[in-house]
Design a protein around this motif. Structure first.
Motif, PDB file in Angstrom:
ATOM      1  N   VAL A  48     -78.445  -4.331  -5.420  1.00  0.00           N
ATOM      2  CA  VAL A  48     -77.834  -4.113  -6.740  1.00  0.00           C
ATOM      3  C   VAL A  48     -76.770  -3.021  -6.663  1.00  0.00           C
ATOM      4  O   VAL A  48     -75.651  -3.174  -7.187  1.00  0.00           O
ATOM      5  N   LEU A  49     -77.097  -1.908  -6.004  1.00  0.00           N
ATOM      6  CA  LEU A  49     -76.117  -0.838  -5.853  1.00  0.00           C
ATOM      7  C   LEU A  49     -74.909  -1.313  -5.052  1.00  0.00           C
ATOM      8  O   LEU A  49     -73.759  -1.038  -5.416  1.00  0.00           O
ATOM      9  N   GLY A  50     -75.145  -2.043  -3.973  1.00  0.00           N
ATOM     10  CA  GLY A  50     -74.042  -2.559  -3.173  1.00  0.00           C
ATOM     11  C   GLY A  50     -73.199  -3.561  -3.931  1.00  0.00           C
ATOM     12  O   GLY A  50     -71.974  -3.599  -3.769  1.00  0.00           O
ATOM     13  N   PHE A  51     -73.836  -4.368  -4.774  1.00  0.00           N
ATOM     14  CA  PHE A  51     -73.111  -5.362  -5.568  1.00  0.00           C
ATOM     15  C   PHE A  51     -72.145  -4.673  -6.531  1.00  0.00           C
ATOM     16  O   PHE A  51     -70.953  -5.010  -6.592  1.00  0.00           O
ATOM     17  N   VAL A  52     -72.657  -3.719  -7.278  1.00  0.00           N
ATOM     18  CA  VAL A  52     -71.812  -3.030  -8.276  1.00  0.00           C
ATOM     19  C   VAL A  52     -70.708  -2.234  -7.598  1.00  0.00           C
ATOM     20  O   VAL A  52     -69.520  -2.347  -7.956  1.00  0.00           O
ATOM     21  N   LEU A  53     -71.074  -1.428  -6.614  1.00  0.00           N
ATOM     22  CA  LEU A  53     -70.087  -0.611  -5.926  1.00  0.00           C
ATOM     23  C   LEU A  53     -69.096  -1.473  -5.150  1.00  0.00           C
ATOM     24  O   LEU A  53     -67.892  -1.178  -5.115  1.00  0.00           O
ATOM     25  N   GLY A  54     -69.571  -2.539  -4.546  1.00  0.00           N
ATOM     26  CA  GLY A  54     -68.682  -3.425  -3.806  1.00  0.00           C
ATOM     27  C   GLY A  54     -67.662  -4.103  -4.701  1.00  0.00           C
ATOM     28  O   GLY A  54     -66.496  -4.260  -4.317  1.00  0.00           O
ATOM     29  N   LEU A  55     -68.074  -4.492  -5.907  1.00  0.00           N
ATOM     30  CA  LEU A  55     -67.142  -5.110  -6.838  1.00  0.00           C
ATOM     31  C   LEU A  55     -66.071  -4.119  -7.275  1.00  0.00           C
ATOM     32  O   LEU A  55     -64.881  -4.455  -7.364  1.00  0.00           O
ATOM     33  N   VAL A  56     -66.479  -2.879  -7.525  1.00  0.00           N
ATOM     34  CA  VAL A  56     -65.515  -1.842  -7.898  1.00  0.00           C
ATOM     35  C   VAL A  56     -64.536  -1.596  -6.751  1.00  0.00           C
ATOM     36  O   VAL A  56     -63.312  -1.488  -6.959  1.00  0.00           O
ATOM     37  N   LEU A  57     -65.039  -1.523  -5.545  1.00  0.00           N
ATOM     38  CA  LEU A  57     -64.179  -1.303  -4.387  1.00  0.00           C
ATOM     39  C   LEU A  57     -63.204  -2.458  -4.184  1.00  0.00           C
ATOM     40  O   LEU A  57     -62.038  -2.247  -3.807  1.00  0.00           O
ATOM     41  N   ALA A  58     -63.663  -3.677  -4.435  1.00  0.00           N
ATOM     42  CA  ALA A  58     -62.774  -4.830  -4.292  1.00  0.00           C
ATOM     43  C   ALA A  58     -61.630  -4.772  -5.307  1.00  0.00           C
ATOM     44  O   ALA A  58     -60.471  -5.058  -4.975  1.00  0.00           O
ATOM     45  N   LEU A  59     -61.946  -4.400  -6.544  1.00  0.00           N
ATOM     46  CA  LEU A  59     -60.894  -4.274  -7.561  1.00  0.00           C
ATOM     47  C   LEU A  59     -59.933  -3.147  -7.205  1.00  0.00           C
ATOM     48  O   LEU A  59     -58.719  -3.263  -7.425  1.00  0.00           O
ATOM     49  N   MET A  60     -60.463  -2.054  -6.664  1.00  0.00           N
ATOM     50  CA  MET A  60     -59.590  -0.964  -6.226  1.00  0.00           C
ATOM     51  C   MET A  60     -58.697  -1.420  -5.068  1.00  0.00           C
ATOM     52  O   MET A  60     -57.516  -1.066  -5.002  1.00  0.00           O
ATOM     53  N   ARG A  61     -59.251  -2.222  -4.172  1.00  0.00           N
ATOM     54  CA  ARG A  61     -58.478  -2.714  -3.018  1.00  0.00           C
ATOM     55  C   ARG A  61     -57.332  -3.618  -3.465  1.00  0.00           C
ATOM     56  O   ARG A  61     -56.278  -3.675  -2.801  1.00  0.00           O
ATOM     57  N   LEU A  62     -57.514  -4.315  -4.575  1.00  0.00           N
ATOM     58  CA  LEU A  62     -56.481  -5.217  -5.075  1.00  0.00           C
ATOM     59  C   LEU A  62     -55.598  -4.568  -6.139  1.00  0.00           C
ATOM     60  O   LEU A  62     -54.716  -5.221  -6.687  1.00  0.00           O
ATOM     61  N   SER A  63     -55.858  -3.307  -6.442  1.00  0.00           N
ATOM     62  CA  SER A  63     -55.120  -2.615  -7.493  1.00  0.00           C
ATOM     63  C   SER A  63     -53.665  -2.377  -7.079  1.00  0.00           C
ATOM     64  O   SER A  63     -53.334  -2.276  -5.888  1.00  0.00           O
ATOM     65  N   THR A  64     -52.816  -2.272  -8.079  1.00  0.00           N
ATOM     66  CA  THR A  64     -51.416  -1.922  -7.823  1.00  0.00           C
ATOM     67  C   THR A  64     -51.227  -0.419  -7.678  1.00  0.00           C
ATOM     68  O   THR A  64     -50.142   0.031  -7.324  1.00  0.00           O
ATOM     69  N   VAL A  65     -52.274   0.350  -7.963  1.00  0.00           N
ATOM     70  CA  VAL A  65     -52.222   1.800  -7.820  1.00  0.00           C
ATOM     71  C   VAL A  65     -52.549   2.144  -6.367  1.00  0.00           C
ATOM     72  O   VAL A  65     -53.656   1.888  -5.882  1.00  0.00           O
ATOM     73  N   ALA A  66     -51.600   2.729  -5.674  1.00  0.00           N
ATOM     74  CA  ALA A  66     -51.743   2.980  -4.241  1.00  0.00           C
ATOM     75  C   ALA A  66     -52.940   3.866  -3.893  1.00  0.00           C
ATOM     76  O   ALA A  66     -53.676   3.549  -2.949  1.00  0.00           O
ATOM     77  N   PRO A  67     -53.186   4.986  -4.602  1.00  0.00           N
ATOM     78  CA  PRO A  67     -54.356   5.813  -4.245  1.00  0.00           C
ATOM     79  C   PRO A  67     -55.674   5.059  -4.323  1.00  0.00           C
ATOM     80  O   PRO A  67     -56.585   5.309  -3.511  1.00  0.00           O
ATOM     81  N   TYR A  68     -55.802   4.145  -5.292  1.00  0.00           N
ATOM     82  CA  TYR A  68     -57.023   3.338  -5.364  1.00  0.00           C
ATOM     83  C   TYR A  68     -57.176   2.483  -4.103  1.00  0.00           C
ATOM     84  O   TYR A  68     -58.273   2.371  -3.544  1.00  0.00           O
ATOM     85  N   ARG A  69     -56.106   1.857  -3.682  1.00  0.00           N
ATOM     86  CA  ARG A  69     -56.155   1.028  -2.481  1.00  0.00           C
ATOM     87  C   ARG A  69     -56.505   1.866  -1.259  1.00  0.00           C
ATOM     88  O   ARG A  69     -57.292   1.441  -0.407  1.00  0.00           O
ATOM     89  N   TRP A  70     -55.925   3.056  -1.165  1.00  0.00           N
ATOM     90  CA  TRP A  70     -56.195   3.922  -0.007  1.00  0.00           C
ATOM     91  C   TRP A  70     -57.662   4.341   0.030  1.00  0.00           C
ATOM     92  O   TRP A  70     -58.313   4.272   1.079  1.00  0.00           O
ATOM     93  N   LEU A  71     -58.177   4.781  -1.123  1.00  0.00           N
ATOM     94  CA  LEU A  71     -59.580   5.212  -1.176  1.00  0.00           C
ATOM     95  C   LEU A  71     -60.524   4.069  -0.829  1.00  0.00           C
ATOM     96  O   LEU A  71     -61.492   4.258  -0.077  1.00  0.00           O
ATOM     97  N   SER A  72     -60.261   2.904  -1.369  1.00  0.00           N
ATOM     98  CA  SER A  72     -61.113   1.752  -1.098  1.00  0.00           C
ATOM     99  C   SER A  72     -61.066   1.377   0.376  1.00  0.00           C
ATOM    100  O   SER A  72     -62.106   1.112   1.000  1.00  0.00           O
ATOM    101  N   THR A  73     -59.882   1.356   0.943  1.00  0.00           N
ATOM    102  CA  THR A  73     -59.740   0.996   2.356  1.00  0.00           C
ATOM    103  C   THR A  73     -60.451   1.996   3.263  1.00  0.00           C
ATOM    104  O   THR A  73     -61.149   1.609   4.210  1.00  0.00           O
ATOM    105  N   ILE A  74     -60.310   3.275   2.971  1.00  0.00           N
ATOM    106  CA  ILE A  74     -60.971   4.307   3.776  1.00  0.00           C
ATOM    107  C   ILE A  74     -62.484   4.148   3.696  1.00  0.00           C
ATOM    108  O   ILE A  74     -63.190   4.219   4.717  1.00  0.00           O
ATOM    109  N   TYR A  75     -63.006   3.955   2.495  1.00  0.00           N
ATOM    110  CA  TYR A  75     -64.452   3.795   2.322  1.00  0.00           C
ATOM    111  C   TYR A  75     -64.949   2.587   3.117  1.00  0.00           C
ATOM    112  O   TYR A  75     -65.944   2.676   3.855  1.00  0.00           O
ATOM    113  N   ILE A  76     -64.278   1.455   2.964  1.00  0.00           N
ATOM    114  CA  ILE A  76     -64.720   0.230   3.623  1.00  0.00           C
ATOM    115  C   ILE A  76     -64.709   0.383   5.141  1.00  0.00           C
ATOM    116  O   ILE A  76     -65.656  -0.006   5.830  1.00  0.00           O
ATOM    117  N   GLU A  77     -63.649   0.966   5.660  1.00  0.00           N
ATOM    118  CA  GLU A  77     -63.558   1.110   7.112  1.00  0.00           C
ATOM    119  C   GLU A  77     -64.617   2.068   7.644  1.00  0.00           C
ATOM    120  O   GLU A  77     -65.191   1.839   8.725  1.00  0.00           O
TER     121      GLU A  77
END
Length: 279
Positions: free
Chosen positions: A86-115
């Motif tokens: 459940v925690l991974g589902f919610v957090l993963g969905l948020v990270l996916a939206l951040m990864r697809l965001s047009t806001v660059a810092p969101y994409r950077w944070l999401s990419t760093i976390y995932i890697e």
């Protein structure tokens, strides 16, 4: 001479000699089956069945683990797995939206976390969680061991789920989002109401496989230091095996895992087949 040469030349319609590919495949398959039968017969002949029954199929030892095998170990395993999922589902969905965001810092944070969390072993994550009190002496994660287990499993699974969600969102036709926006629907409302539900249906098979993986990874909870009431399947089987000096509880624990993982694997295959048929 020309007439004789024409008679001696092979006719183009004359069939080529030798085995056909299908025939060769059948022979090869038959040889493989025969070798398999020989190996099984040899192993069966060499095995000490009395020792096997006493060491791995000892019913008296297996009964000693009941009913705690199901009421304690299996229950805790399911709790650890579902809370982490459940925690991974919610957090993963948020990270996916951040990864697809047009806001660059969101994409950077999401990419760093995932890697980071895809690159670190889950065992190391649990060791770090167990040492959190050294950095934050006055902070305790709610739920004790259950909260720590959910955090460890959820942090790692979120990195993998984020990539699944991202792929699912990108698989939804862009025209649906454009149609929703043309009707005056805000971007976030269109994502929540239209795009994300379709993306979740698309990624259900890999999410099911992730649930199976979390079920097995829940055995790492023992790193956190669990009590007898908090043990999961793997530790329970190991403790029982040490107590009775017999590996039967480990075999029983493995079969209990299979009672859950095999049906989940079947569900994942059915979902994949249904999606493949719908394309």
């Amino acid at each position: 001479m020309s007439a004789v040469s024409e008679q001696e030349a092979p006719s183009p319609a004359e069939p080529r000699k030798g085995l056909s590919p299908r025939r060769r495949q059948r022979i090869s398959r038959g040889v493989q089956y025969a070798l398999l039968v020989v190996v099984v017969v040899v192993l069966a002949a060499l095995a000490d069945w009395g020792a096997i029954r006493q060491s791995f199929l000892n019913l008296d030892v297996a009964r000693e683990g009941l009913p705690d095998l199901f009421t304690v170990a299996l229950r805790n395993t399911v709790i650890y797995t579902l809370s982490g999922f459940v925690l991974g589902f919610v957090l993963g969905l948020v990270l996916a939206l951040m990864r697809l965001s047009t806001v660059a810092p969101y994409r950077w944070l999401s990419t760093i976390y995932i890697e980071i969390f895809r690159g670190l072993p889950m065992l190391l994550i649990f060791l770090m969680i167990g040492s959190l009190r050294l950095a934050f002496p006055n902070f305790d994660i709610p739920g004790g061991v259950y909260g720590n287990a959910a955090l460890g499993l959820g942090l790692v699974s979120a990195a993998y789920m984020a990539e699944n969600f991202r792929a699912g969102i990108q698989a939804v036709p862009k025209g649906q989002l454009e149609a929703a926006r043309s009707l005056g629907m805000p971007h976030m409302r269109a994502m929540v109401s239209i795009i994300i539900p379709q993306a979740i249906r698309i990624v259900l098979p890999p999410l099911t496989n992730q649930l199976v993986s979390l079920l097995k990874d829940s055995s790492l909870v023992l790193i956190l230091g669990v009590t007898a009431a908090q043990v999961e399947l793997a530790k329970f089987g190991n403790d029982q095996s040490s107590t009775f000096a017999n590996p039967t509880p480990i075999l029983v624990t493995g079969l209990t895992y299979l009672l859950i993982t095999i049906p989940l694997g079947y569900v994942a295959r059915r979902l994949e087949a249904r999606q493949g048929a719908g394309r």
